[in-house]
Design a protein around this motif. Structure first.
Motif, PDB file in Angstrom:
ATOM      1  N   LEU A  45     -50.140 -12.813 -18.488  1.00 27.72           N
ATOM      2  CA  LEU A  45     -49.239 -11.903 -19.695  1.00 27.72           C
ATOM      3  C   LEU A  45     -47.896 -11.900 -19.651  1.00 27.72           C
ATOM      4  N   HIS A  46     -46.814 -12.245 -20.752  1.00 29.23           N
ATOM      5  CA  HIS A  46     -46.204 -12.345 -20.935  1.00 29.23           C
ATOM      6  C   HIS A  46     -45.184 -11.531 -21.805  1.00 29.23           C
ATOM      7  N   LEU A  47     -44.323 -10.366 -21.531  1.00 27.36           N
ATOM      8  CA  LEU A  47     -43.559  -9.879 -22.163  1.00 27.36           C
ATOM      9  C   LEU A  47     -42.235  -9.996 -22.335  1.00 27.36           C
ATOM     10  N   ARG A  48     -41.795  -9.398 -23.635  1.00 27.54           N
ATOM     11  CA  ARG A  48     -40.212 -10.143 -23.282  1.00 27.54           C
ATOM     12  C   ARG A  48     -39.508  -7.987 -24.273  1.00 27.54           C
TER      13      ARG A  48
ATOM     14  N   PHE B  37     -37.418 -10.507 -19.880  1.00 28.18           N
ATOM     15  CA  PHE B  37     -38.961 -11.140 -20.216  1.00 28.18           C
ATOM     16  C   PHE B  37     -39.575 -10.541 -18.953  1.00 28.18           C
ATOM     17  N   TYR B  38     -40.702 -10.559 -18.379  1.00 26.91           N
ATOM     18  CA  TYR B  38     -41.587  -9.944 -17.321  1.00 26.91           C
ATOM     19  C   TYR B  38     -42.963 -10.625 -18.127  1.00 26.91           C
ATOM     20  N   ALA B  39     -43.307 -11.836 -16.788  1.00 26.51           N
ATOM     21  CA  ALA B  39     -44.476 -12.035 -16.326  1.00 26.51           C
ATOM     22  C   ALA B  39     -45.763 -11.963 -15.849  1.00 26.51           C
ATOM     23  N   LEU B  40     -46.680 -11.694 -16.078  1.00 30.68           N
ATOM     24  CA  LEU B  40     -47.728 -11.525 -14.561  1.00 30.68           C
ATOM     25  C   LEU B  40     -48.958 -12.752 -14.112  1.00 30.68           C
TER      26      LEU B  40
ATOM     27  N   LEU C  44     -51.026 -11.388  -7.275  1.00 36.92           N
ATOM     28  CA  LEU C  44     -50.570 -10.857  -8.741  1.00 36.92           C
ATOM     29  C   LEU C  44     -49.095 -11.635  -8.813  1.00 36.92           C
ATOM     30  N   VAL C  45     -48.935 -12.334  -9.131  1.00 38.51           N
ATOM     31  CA  VAL C  45     -47.472 -13.278  -9.588  1.00 38.51           C
ATOM     32  C   VAL C  45     -46.744 -12.371 -10.760  1.00 38.51           C
ATOM     33  N   ARG C  46     -45.277 -12.238 -10.053  1.00 38.13           N
ATOM     34  CA  ARG C  46     -44.582 -11.498 -11.343  1.00 38.13           C
ATOM     35  C   ARG C  46     -43.485 -12.109 -11.158  1.00 38.13           C
ATOM     36  N   GLU C  47     -43.323 -12.968 -12.121  1.00 40.79           N
ATOM     37  CA  GLU C  47     -41.462 -13.168 -12.843  1.00 40.79           C
ATOM     38  C   GLU C  47     -40.905 -12.466 -14.137  1.00 40.79           C
ATOM     39  N   TRP C  48     -39.336 -12.171 -13.662  1.00 40.12           N
ATOM     40  CA  TRP C  48     -38.726 -11.485 -14.968  1.00 40.12           C
ATOM     41  C   TRP C  48     -37.544 -11.684 -14.183  1.00 40.12           C
ATOM     42  N   GLY C  49     -36.532 -11.670 -15.524  1.00 45.43           N
ATOM     43  CA  GLY C  49     -35.188 -11.152 -15.521  1.00 45.43           C
ATOM     44  C   GLY C  49     -34.915 -11.773 -17.165  1.00 45.43           C
ATOM     45  N   ARG C  50     -33.242 -11.769 -17.116  1.00 49.14           N
ATOM     46  CA  ARG C  50     -33.198 -12.162 -18.576  1.00 49.14           C
ATOM     47  C   ARG C  50     -33.445 -13.774 -18.900  1.00 49.14           C
TER      48      ARG C  50
ATOM     49  N   SER D 118     -33.667 -18.479 -15.088  1.00 54.61           N
ATOM     50  CA  SER D 118     -34.768 -18.426 -14.183  1.00 54.61           C
ATOM     51  C   SER D 118     -33.898 -17.027 -13.633  1.00 54.61           C
ATOM     52  N   GLY D 119     -35.702 -16.456 -13.113  1.00 57.31           N
ATOM     53  CA  GLY D 119     -36.084 -14.974 -12.818  1.00 57.31           C
ATOM     54  C   GLY D 119     -36.034 -14.980 -11.686  1.00 57.31           C
TER      55      GLY D 119
END
Length: 86
Positions: free
Chosen positions: A11-14, A25-28, A40-46, A50-51
């Motif tokens: 799932l990719h959110l912004r 952005f927030y990616a799950l 569960l891999v979570r990545e987030w940032g501007r 790179s977040g």
């Protein structure tokens, strides 16, 4: 209200608000490891930078998918919107 697939594993959110210079952005993603565990891999940032990255281990896919759904629900309450898959 956001409609998710039955069991989404990615799932990719912004969240974009030009008035406040907000571009986030927030990616799950739920993934299986080499040791037959689930994370569960979570990545987030501007957006454009790179977040931060976080990996939360789970013993099976069910709890990992439940966590993905709960985090997605929290983020949509805060203004994040799903990004269409490309």
């Amino acid at each position: 209200m956001m409609q998710l697939d039955l069991f989404p594993t990615d799932l990719h959110l912004r969240c974009i608000d030009p008035a406040s210079n907000k571009r986030r952005f927030y990616a799950l993603s739920v993934q299986r490891t080499l040791f037959d565990e689930w994370v569960l891999v979570r990545e987030w940032g501007r957006i454009g930078v790179s977040g931060r990255l976080r990996r939360d281990p789970y013993s099976s896919a069910g709890p990992a998918l439940d966590a993905l759904h709960e985090i997605a629900r929290q983020k949509t309450r805060r203004g994040y919107q799903p990004v269409a898959a490309t």
